[in-house]
Design a protein around this motif. Structure first.
Motif, PDB file in Angstrom:
ATOM      1  N   LEU A 198      -7.895   0.755  -1.545  1.00  0.00           N
ATOM      2  CA  LEU A 198      -6.940   0.187  -1.063  1.00  0.00           C
ATOM      3  C   LEU A 198      -5.574   0.150  -1.736  1.00  0.00           C
ATOM      4  O   LEU A 198      -4.553  -0.215  -1.171  1.00  0.00           O
ATOM      5  CB  LEU A 198      -7.819  -1.268  -0.953  1.00  0.00           C
ATOM      6  N   LEU A 221      -2.089   0.514   0.063  1.00  0.00           N
ATOM      7  CA  LEU A 221      -0.900  -0.593   0.126  1.00  0.00           C
ATOM      8  C   LEU A 221       0.364  -0.040  -0.426  1.00  0.00           C
ATOM      9  O   LEU A 221       1.305  -0.491  -0.017  1.00  0.00           O
ATOM     10  CB  LEU A 221      -1.612  -1.765  -0.791  1.00  0.00           C
ATOM     11  N   SER A 222       0.247   0.779  -1.648  1.00  0.00           N
ATOM     12  CA  SER A 222       1.460   1.116  -2.180  1.00  0.00           C
ATOM     13  C   SER A 222       2.168   2.131  -1.270  1.00  0.00           C
ATOM     14  O   SER A 222       3.572   1.890  -1.319  1.00  0.00           O
ATOM     15  CB  SER A 222       1.015   1.551  -3.536  1.00  0.00           C
ATOM     16  N   LYS A 226       3.972   0.147   1.566  1.00  0.00           N
ATOM     17  CA  LYS A 226       4.856  -0.514   1.119  1.00  0.00           C
ATOM     18  C   LYS A 226       6.236   0.400   1.176  1.00  0.00           C
ATOM     19  O   LYS A 226       7.302   0.035   1.338  1.00  0.00           O
ATOM     20  CB  LYS A 226       4.718  -1.386  -0.033  1.00  0.00           C
ATOM     21  N   VAL A 250       3.830  -6.117   1.926  1.00  0.00           N
ATOM     22  CA  VAL A 250       2.480  -5.529   2.121  1.00  0.00           C
ATOM     23  C   VAL A 250       1.522  -5.823   1.151  1.00  0.00           C
ATOM     24  O   VAL A 250       1.669  -5.600   0.048  1.00  0.00           O
ATOM     25  CB  VAL A 250       2.763  -4.115   2.549  1.00  0.00           C
ATOM     26  N   ASN A 251       0.620  -6.731   1.371  1.00  0.00           N
ATOM     27  CA  ASN A 251      -0.346  -7.125   0.495  1.00  0.00           C
ATOM     28  C   ASN A 251      -1.464  -7.556   1.107  1.00  0.00           C
ATOM     29  O   ASN A 251      -1.901  -7.626   2.221  1.00  0.00           O
ATOM     30  CB  ASN A 251       0.353  -8.755   0.266  1.00  0.00           C
ATOM     31  N   PHE A 252      -2.816  -7.326   0.055  1.00  0.00           N
ATOM     32  CA  PHE A 252      -4.164  -7.687   0.435  1.00  0.00           C
ATOM     33  C   PHE A 252      -4.095  -9.079   0.792  1.00  0.00           C
ATOM     34  O   PHE A 252      -3.791  -9.931   0.074  1.00  0.00           O
ATOM     35  CB  PHE A 252      -5.045  -7.336  -0.476  1.00  0.00           C
ATOM     36  N   PHE A 280      -5.290  -6.601   5.083  1.00  0.00           N
ATOM     37  CA  PHE A 280      -3.936  -6.911   4.488  1.00  0.00           C
ATOM     38  C   PHE A 280      -3.072  -6.985   5.577  1.00  0.00           C
ATOM     39  O   PHE A 280      -3.087  -6.849   6.905  1.00  0.00           O
ATOM     40  CB  PHE A 280      -3.703  -5.459   3.566  1.00  0.00           C
ATOM     41  N   ILE A 305       1.201  -6.524   6.957  1.00  0.00           N
ATOM     42  CA  ILE A 305       2.757  -5.844   6.886  1.00  0.00           C
ATOM     43  C   ILE A 305       3.675  -6.874   7.411  1.00  0.00           C
ATOM     44  O   ILE A 305       3.474  -7.565   8.645  1.00  0.00           O
ATOM     45  CB  ILE A 305       2.711  -4.548   7.838  1.00  0.00           C
TER      46      ILE A 305
END
Length: 391
Positions: free
Chosen positions: A273, A277-278, A281, A298-300, A310, A312
């Motif tokens: 994950l 996510l990186s 983003k 963009v975060n959990f 997560f 967006i």
């Protein structure tokens, strides 16, 4: 008809021209003058089209029809005076009153046409660098037209011999009564005036009200009501006083559109994950249709019932509805591709069932059998107790 009769009608010699011939000549002259004036105005209008200013064309367009009517009014009034003096001398006073009222009406018509042409020029002319807002131009135009019509009506009354002071006094007294009787109408009028002055929306804007079920595109703003075309293509008529009591949202004036979507991956993909996510983003930060000057994240977010969720969060550069959905679709597709590139999957609602092994199943079966045996033995002991008690 012999020559002597013609001399009498034409006024040759010592006789005076017959009034029928004079009327005919006046009408013929009026027709010729009107034709010449129309052609001259058309030529002038064609030449003025080449100029940089639009206001000379405004005057010509406004004057074309009123000048023609004025020529005919003058010609016919002269002809009527000629025939009236021959038929009834008292007829001339009526002709004079009609001519005066006609001149006032024609001048009013000319001024109203000037106002309408000016409104059209201010909103649509290509010769003006900055066009005026249609709503503002329409409001000012309506006020001017109402003022011109009221003034003209008072002048006509004065011309016909009525006292304007008496009319104004009656209007002042009657205005109080009308104000009480038509307070809703006046509320709508001033509500429309506030819409024109504050301009919370204009014709063509998409508006909605969180307070009431009002949403659609503004088609017309009147003095009493505003017509809105809903997304079901139905006309919705809203009294103008309503807009002073409710909150109005104008999405047409938004600067961006927002993307706010939540996506979940499987719990088994927890180790992947952070990398997912990186990359998502970075994709959002480099997307050409997203405005990175605005907030984007963009975060959990949370541990869901069957997924690691997560979100967006970003803003598009476009405000167009169709383009926005194309951009949003592209962002979601690219997010899916990034998830799949790491052999992860988007989660969906699941249930896990744990099955026991063979030894646990045998032990459970023995416990059930022993419980059943005890249940069968319990009723056999009860009769022996009853028999002992009976002895």
């Amino acid at each position: 008809m012999n020559w002597e009769t013609m001399q009498v009608y034409l006024g040759l010699g010592d006789t005076k021209m017959h009034w029928v011939v004079r009327v005919f000549l006046v009408v013929l002259g009026t027709l010729i003058i009107n034709f010449i004036a129309t052609r001259i105005l058309m030529r002038i209008d064609q030449q003025l089209e080449k100029t940089k200013t639009p206001w000379d064309n405004v005057l010509i367009h406004a004057a074309q029809k009123p000048i023609g009517v004025f020529i005919w009014l003058a010609g016919l009034s002269i002809a009527a005076e000629i025939s009236g003096t021959e038929i009834d001398p008292n007829f001339s006073s009526l002709i004079k009153a009609i001519r005066e009222v006609g001149v006032i009406v024609i001048l009013t018509w000319f001024v109203l046409r000037c106002i309408s042409e000016s409104e059209r020029t201010l909103t649509n002319s290509s010769k003006i660098s900055t066009n005026v807002d249609y709503t503002t131009a329409s409001a000012i135009s309506k006020l001017l037209r109402a003022s011109v019509v009221i003034t003209s009506a008072l002048v006509v009354l004065q011309t016909l011999g009525y006292s304007i002071s008496g009319v104004l006094a009656f209007g002042g007294i009657g205005g109080i009564a009308v104000g009480f009787a038509a307070k809703d109408l006046l509320a709508n009028f001033f509500g429309g005036l506030m819409v024109y002055l504050d301009r919370p929306f204009a014709i063509g804007d998409w508006i909605r009200s969180p307070d009431q079920n009002i949403e659609g595109t503004v088609e017309h703003i009147g003095w009493r009501q505003t017509r809105i075309r809903t997304f079901e293509k139905r006309p919705l008529y809203v009294p103008n006083s309503t807009f002073s009591l409710i909150s109005v949202e104008n999405p047409s004036r938004m600067t961006h559109r927002r993307i706010n979507e939540t996506i979940g991956v499987r719990y088994s993909d927890f180790s992947l994950l952070p990398t997912i996510l990186s990359e998502i983003k970075d994709m959002v930060a480099n997307h050409e249709d997203l405005d990175t000057n605005e907030t984007y994240m963009v975060n959990f977010n949370q541990f869901g019932p069957s997924s690691l969720d997560f979100f967006i969060y970003a803003y598009t550069k476009t405000v167009d509805w169709r383009t926005y959905h194309n951009v949003k679709q592209d962002v979601l597709f690219k997010a899916m591709q990034i998830i799949e590139s790491h052999d992860a999957e988007v989660a969906f609602p699941t249930h896990t069932v744990h099955m026991a092994d063979d030894s646990q199943m045998r032990l459970l079966s023995e416990q059930v059998n022993s419980s059943d045996q005890l249940t069968k033995e319990q009723p056999q002991k009860e009769p022996s107790k009853e028999s002992k008690s009976s002895q």
